[in-house]
Design an enzyme around this catalytic site. Structure first.
Site, mmCIF file in Angstrom:
data_model
loop_
_atom_site.group_PDB
_atom_site.id
_atom_site.type_symbol
_atom_site.label_atom_id
_atom_site.label_comp_id
_atom_site.label_asym_id
_atom_site.label_seq_id
_atom_site.Cartn_x
_atom_site.Cartn_y
_atom_site.Cartn_z
ATOM 1 N N HIS A 1 -9.697 2.523 0.608
ATOM 2 C CA HIS A 1 -9.616 1.316 1.446
ATOM 3 C C HIS A 1 -10.677 1.331 2.554
ATOM 4 O O HIS A 1 -10.373 1.082 3.718
ATOM 5 C CB HIS A 1 -8.219 1.200 2.050
ATOM 6 C CG HIS A 1 -7.831 -0.195 2.450
ATOM 7 N ND1 HIS A 1 -8.463 -0.887 3.454
ATOM 8 C CD2 HIS A 1 -6.871 -1.022 1.977
ATOM 9 C CE1 HIS A 1 -7.899 -2.081 3.598
ATOM 10 N NE2 HIS A 1 -6.924 -2.184 2.696
ATOM 11 N N GLU B 1 -11.853 -3.118 -2.610
ATOM 12 C CA GLU B 1 -10.905 -2.124 -3.109
ATOM 13 C C GLU B 1 -10.780 -2.228 -4.633
ATOM 14 O O GLU B 1 -10.148 -3.149 -5.144
ATOM 15 C CB GLU B 1 -9.532 -2.344 -2.468
ATOM 16 C CG GLU B 1 -9.528 -2.407 -0.962
ATOM 17 C CD GLU B 1 -8.303 -3.145 -0.442
ATOM 18 O OE1 GLU B 1 -7.171 -2.770 -0.843
ATOM 19 O OE2 GLU B 1 -8.470 -4.101 0.331
ATOM 20 N N HIS C 1 0.809 -1.224 0.000
ATOM 21 C CA HIS C 1 0.000 0.000 0.000
ATOM 22 C C HIS C 1 0.846 1.279 0.000
ATOM 23 O O HIS C 1 0.556 2.236 0.720
ATOM 24 C CB HIS C 1 -0.947 -0.006 1.185
ATOM 25 C CG HIS C 1 -2.081 -0.992 1.055
ATOM 26 N ND1 HIS C 1 -2.550 -1.433 -0.163
ATOM 27 C CD2 HIS C 1 -2.842 -1.617 2.003
ATOM 28 C CE1 HIS C 1 -3.560 -2.284 0.042
ATOM 29 N NE2 HIS C 1 -3.749 -2.412 1.339
#
Length: 335
Positions: free
Chosen positions: A168, A302, A98
């Site tokens: 997210h 996501e 991420h």
């Protein structure tokens, strides 16, 4: 005197039947409150932090804008042409995750403009940020309308660099803090998915969902499908996989329905959706209602590009070039 850190900027958007709270840390979606006749009064259907400072201090990505690159990068290494690039590993696993330990989710974004029904945030990611080349300018725009919340991501770069952004948020359509989502039904409009190695990096195969727990083309009850004995579900502690949605442009990716009957459709122009069933919640994070989140307190859907695409020549490229504009749209439609 102790150093003083001002709290993050907050913005509230509203339209008939929907109110949304945004937080400048991570340009995050902190609250989605629906007034829809299901249950008593307004219900917040997205997980969040009870304390706004936790959006900076607790790295669990709740509601946040993820970048530069969503999901995992194998070993934190990849090549851009002849150039070897190395980016920081996640503190908890042997891969980058991420965007890095100080990814976009930890940053204080600048509020560019806001009105009653929309807001835009911007961020400048300098050359070398978390090891990634090129200066990247990013904008995130949220907009509400009756029964609908839209997020748009835009980015440009000064040098070749991978860019794959996502939001997210974790959803619980029966209400944040009201138990788990095991009674929710999930449908994903995907014919294939990306199986992963034991370390959760895609193998490179794009596998047909038929005959597997990843066949979500018809609605399944989450508690039932997560109980299936399957090697891939064991690796991900349930769903933590990318499902590939065929087609191009804005199209439906997923449908989530709560025990209350409240329904969420996820529409996006991304290649697919990472379904993550919230296995990590262990009671250490407390939501706005003061309830500690336990496993399966919410599910993340996501919309994003293929994970580890920078190392997988068979996957669509996520490299952004100077002069190009990264643009994506995701809509959450409630009924």
């Amino acid at each position: 005197m102790p150093e003083h850190h001002p709290g993050p900027t907050t913005v509230t958007l509203s339209a008939p039947g929907i109110r949304v709270d945004l937080v400048g840390t991570g340009a995050a979606l902190a609250r989605v409150e629906l007034t829809d006749g299901h249950g008593d009064g307004p219900v917040d259907v997205v997980l969040g932090h009870g304390d706004l400072s936790a959006y900076r201090e607790v790295r669990d990505f709740q509601g946040a804008t993820i970048g530069r690159v969503a999901n995992r990068i194998d070993g934190g290494r990849f090549h851009l042409g002849d150039r070897a690039v190395e980016v920081p590993l996640d503190p908890d696993e042997p891969h980058a995750l991420h965007g890095g330990p100080e990814g976009f989710d930890r940053r204080e974004w600048t509020l560019v403009e806001a009105s009653e029904d929309h807001a835009t945030w911007s961020l400048t990611s300098p050359d070398g940020d978390q090891g990634f080349p090129g200066e990247v300018e990013v904008e995130v725009r949220y907009a509400v309308a009756p029964g609908r919340l839209t997020v748009e991501h835009r980015a440009t770069t000064s040098a070749s660099t991978p860019v794959s952004l996502t939001n997210h948020s974790y959803w619980n359509l029966d209400g944040e803090g009201r138990g788990d989502v095991l009674d929710h039904t999930l449908q994903v409009d995907a014919d294939t998915y990306l199986p992963v190695r034991p370390d959760q990096i895609p193998t490179g195969e794009v596998r047909d969902v038929a005959g597997s727990p990843f066949d979500l083309r018809r609605p399944v009850v989450l508690g039932e499908v997560l109980a299936v004995d399957d090697e891939q579900l064991t690796i991900g502690q349930g769903f933590d996989h990318h499902l590939v949605v065929p087609g191009e442009g804005l199209r439906r990716h997923a449908v989530l329905v709560g025990g209350s009957g409240r329904r969420l459709e996820v529409w996006s122009d991304r290649s697919g959706v990472q379904v993550y069933a919230g296995a990590h919640f262990d009671g250490r994070v407390t939501g706005p209602q003061g309830v500690a989140y336990r496993p399966r307190a919410g599910i993340a859907l996501e919309t994003q590009a293929y994970p580890d695409a920078v190392n997988q020549p068979g996957f669509p490229s996520v490299v952004l070039e100077p002069g190009q504009t990264y643009a994506s749209t995701t809509q959450w439609r409630f009924s």
